[in-house]
Design an enzyme around this catalytic site. Structure first.
Site, mmCIF file in Angstrom:
data_model
loop_
_atom_site.group_PDB
_atom_site.id
_atom_site.type_symbol
_atom_site.label_atom_id
_atom_site.label_comp_id
_atom_site.label_asym_id
_atom_site.label_seq_id
_atom_site.Cartn_x
_atom_site.Cartn_y
_atom_site.Cartn_z
ATOM 1 N N CYS A 185 -42.027 9.156 -8.298
ATOM 2 C CA CYS A 185 -43.443 9.669 -8.382
ATOM 3 C C CYS A 185 -44.128 9.994 -6.883
ATOM 4 O O CYS A 185 -45.165 8.179 -7.595
ATOM 5 C CB CYS A 185 -43.399 9.365 -9.101
ATOM 6 S SG CYS A 185 -44.637 11.372 -9.872
ATOM 7 N N CYS A 245 -44.543 18.011 -8.355
ATOM 8 C CA CYS A 245 -45.040 16.472 -8.149
ATOM 9 C C CYS A 245 -46.617 17.647 -9.300
ATOM 10 O O CYS A 245 -47.547 17.901 -8.129
ATOM 11 C CB CYS A 245 -45.415 15.601 -7.577
ATOM 12 S SG CYS A 245 -46.209 14.306 -7.512
#
Ligand code: FAD
Length: 417
Positions: free
Chosen positions: A165, A342
């Site tokens: 991430c 994201c």
């Protein structure tokens, strides 16, 4: 000495997002398959919500379930840690010495967090205002630090890529800056990254630079955190400029650290690794480039996508279909396009939903300009995606959300308050 050997059609290494999901999908596709998931952890985590926990927007207890309750029906759980692969013999070894042989192997062991790479960090994590959303036990401390912040300097760091991430180091900065603004706390908010911009995909990087501006936050590029002195509240950065390296010392009142990351050691040191240590798979078929009955999924692989649960979700059908085709010799093949997403929490209540494929091609699921933070995406992040994860993804089910390439004007969309 007797050596214990157990045989399965499919052995899955790691029961996290990728391992659990692919085991469930394979089981749905063929109930006759004998599948084992080897996983050392008693708990399974929904890590994407740790950003929300750190921002005071989610209950940490809801991000963890017992591994056993996540296990697909008919799949065997082996509570153990894989310590070595013998791919020439279609087998692997678990701590304690048991050997597992397989017809097909799926490696889903995630990424290793290298806390020790930053001098002094481990000793001060969880105290002195030093925290990280990258650990279940520390994410609630992030919120404590933010909530009790009474003014001063709040630093947020990002390590060199790749990490899982890539947006998480800055997501928590925005949530903190938003909270400080609402509470009228005077804060000097700074973001330190070794990279040259706010995000790897230029289309989104520009929009994020504007979010930083709106918060009056400072982005320090070319900065890598190398040391923390918690008691003195000092962070040491290696700064690279014009080929020269120097150390810059920054005082802080709170420090959010994202640790450097690398392929897990037992993969790095195995015959399955590429030269950088990652599981060496083809970026479209997810099949190992040298061992045809080995597949990889998720953060441990060499594929150049952004390492996210969203990527895992899209890799699951590819790995399951191609693994089953290999077992049944049908020649069927499915391809992964590098999709990742994201959800950038630009404030408590709004998200910029960055979706993209290999080579940074912008591929939103919705027709609207994804650079505009929206309440609907916040709802997706906080409510819908956890539901999707627990009930659809790790259950091996299919949810027909389709992303596709879309074109948008170069100019940023206007800011909507
Ligand atoms: P994991 O889910 O980490 O699972 C790996 C498993 O392998 C673990 O259970 C581990 O115990 C096991 N394992 C390790 N070593 C061994 C061994 N030797 N033998 C057997 N098993 C082993 N993704 C998003 O899509 N959106 C987000 O907003 C998002 N935000 C994030 C925020 C944070 C703070 C963090 C930490 C992550 C975030 N992610 C996000 C990333 C996402 O959680 C990961 O990309 C995803 O979990 C990867 O799945 P995986 O199966 O590869 O690894």
């Amino acid at each position: 000495m007797t050596v214990s050997v157990r045989s399965f059609d499919v052995v899955v290494v790691g029961g996290g997002a990728g391992g659990m999901s692919v085991a469930a999908r394979l089981r749905r596709m063929d109930t006759a398959l004998r599948i084992a998931v080897i996983e050392p952890s008693e708990y399974h985590y929904y890590q994407p919500a740790w950003t929300l926990v750190g921002g005071g927007q989610y209950d940490i207890a809801r991000t963890r379930r017992s591994t056993r309750t996540c296990l697909p029906h008919g799949v065997e759980l082996v509570a153990g840690r894989v310590c070595g692969f013998v791919p020439e013999a279609n087998s692997l070894v678990v701590d304690g010495g048991t050997t597992f042989s397989y017809r097909c192997l799926v490696v889903a062991a995630g990424i290793e967090l290298n806390w020790e790479a930053i001098q002094g960090l481990s000793q001060t994590l969880g105290k002195n205002g030093v925290t990280s959303n990258y650990r279940y036990d520390l994410a609630p401390y992030t919120w404590q630090c933010i909530e009790s912040f009474s003014g001063g300097r709040a630093l947020f760091t990002q390590p060199p890529m790749p990490i899982k991430c890539a947006g998480a180091p800055q997501k928590i900065l925005y949530l903190a800056a938003d909270y400080f603004r609402r509470k009228r706390v005077s804060a000097d908010v700074r973001f330190f990254t070794p990279g040259p911009s706010m995000f790897g995909v230029p289309f989104y990087a520009k929009a994020l630079a504007r979010v930083m501006q709106e918060y009056d936050a400072t982005a320090c590029f070319g900065h890598r955190l190398v040391k923390v002195d918690g008691e003195a509240k000092l962070a040491y950065f290696e700064v690279e400029a014009d080929g020269n390296k120097s150390i810059q010392i920054e005082q802080f009142d709170m420090l959010h650290v994202v640790p450097p990351q690398r392929a897990p050691q037992f993969i790095r040191e195995s015959a399955l690794a590429d030269s950088a240590g990652w599981l060496d798979v083809d970026k479209e078929t997810m099949r190992h480039v040298r061992f045809a009955n080995v597949f990889g999924i998720g953060d441990c692989t060499s594929t150049p996508n952004s390492k996210t649960a969203a990527a895992v979700k899209n890799q699951v059908p590819v790995v399951a279909t191609n693994a089953l085709a290999m077992l049944k010799q049908t020649g069927e093949s499915m391809r992964y396009d590098g999709y990742a997403s994201c959800p950038l929490t630009t404030s408590a209540g709004k998200v910029m939903l960055a979706e993209f494929c290999y080579d940074g091609v912008v591929t939103p699921s919705f027709p609207a300009d994804p650079r505009r933070p929206r309440k609907f995406y916040w709802w997706l992040k906080q409510r819908f995606l956890p539901f999707l994860y627990w009930n659809i993804v790790i259950r091996g089910r299919h949810w027909p959300i389709t992303h596709r390439r879309r074109e948008f004007p170069e100019a940023l969309p206007p800011i909507v308050p």
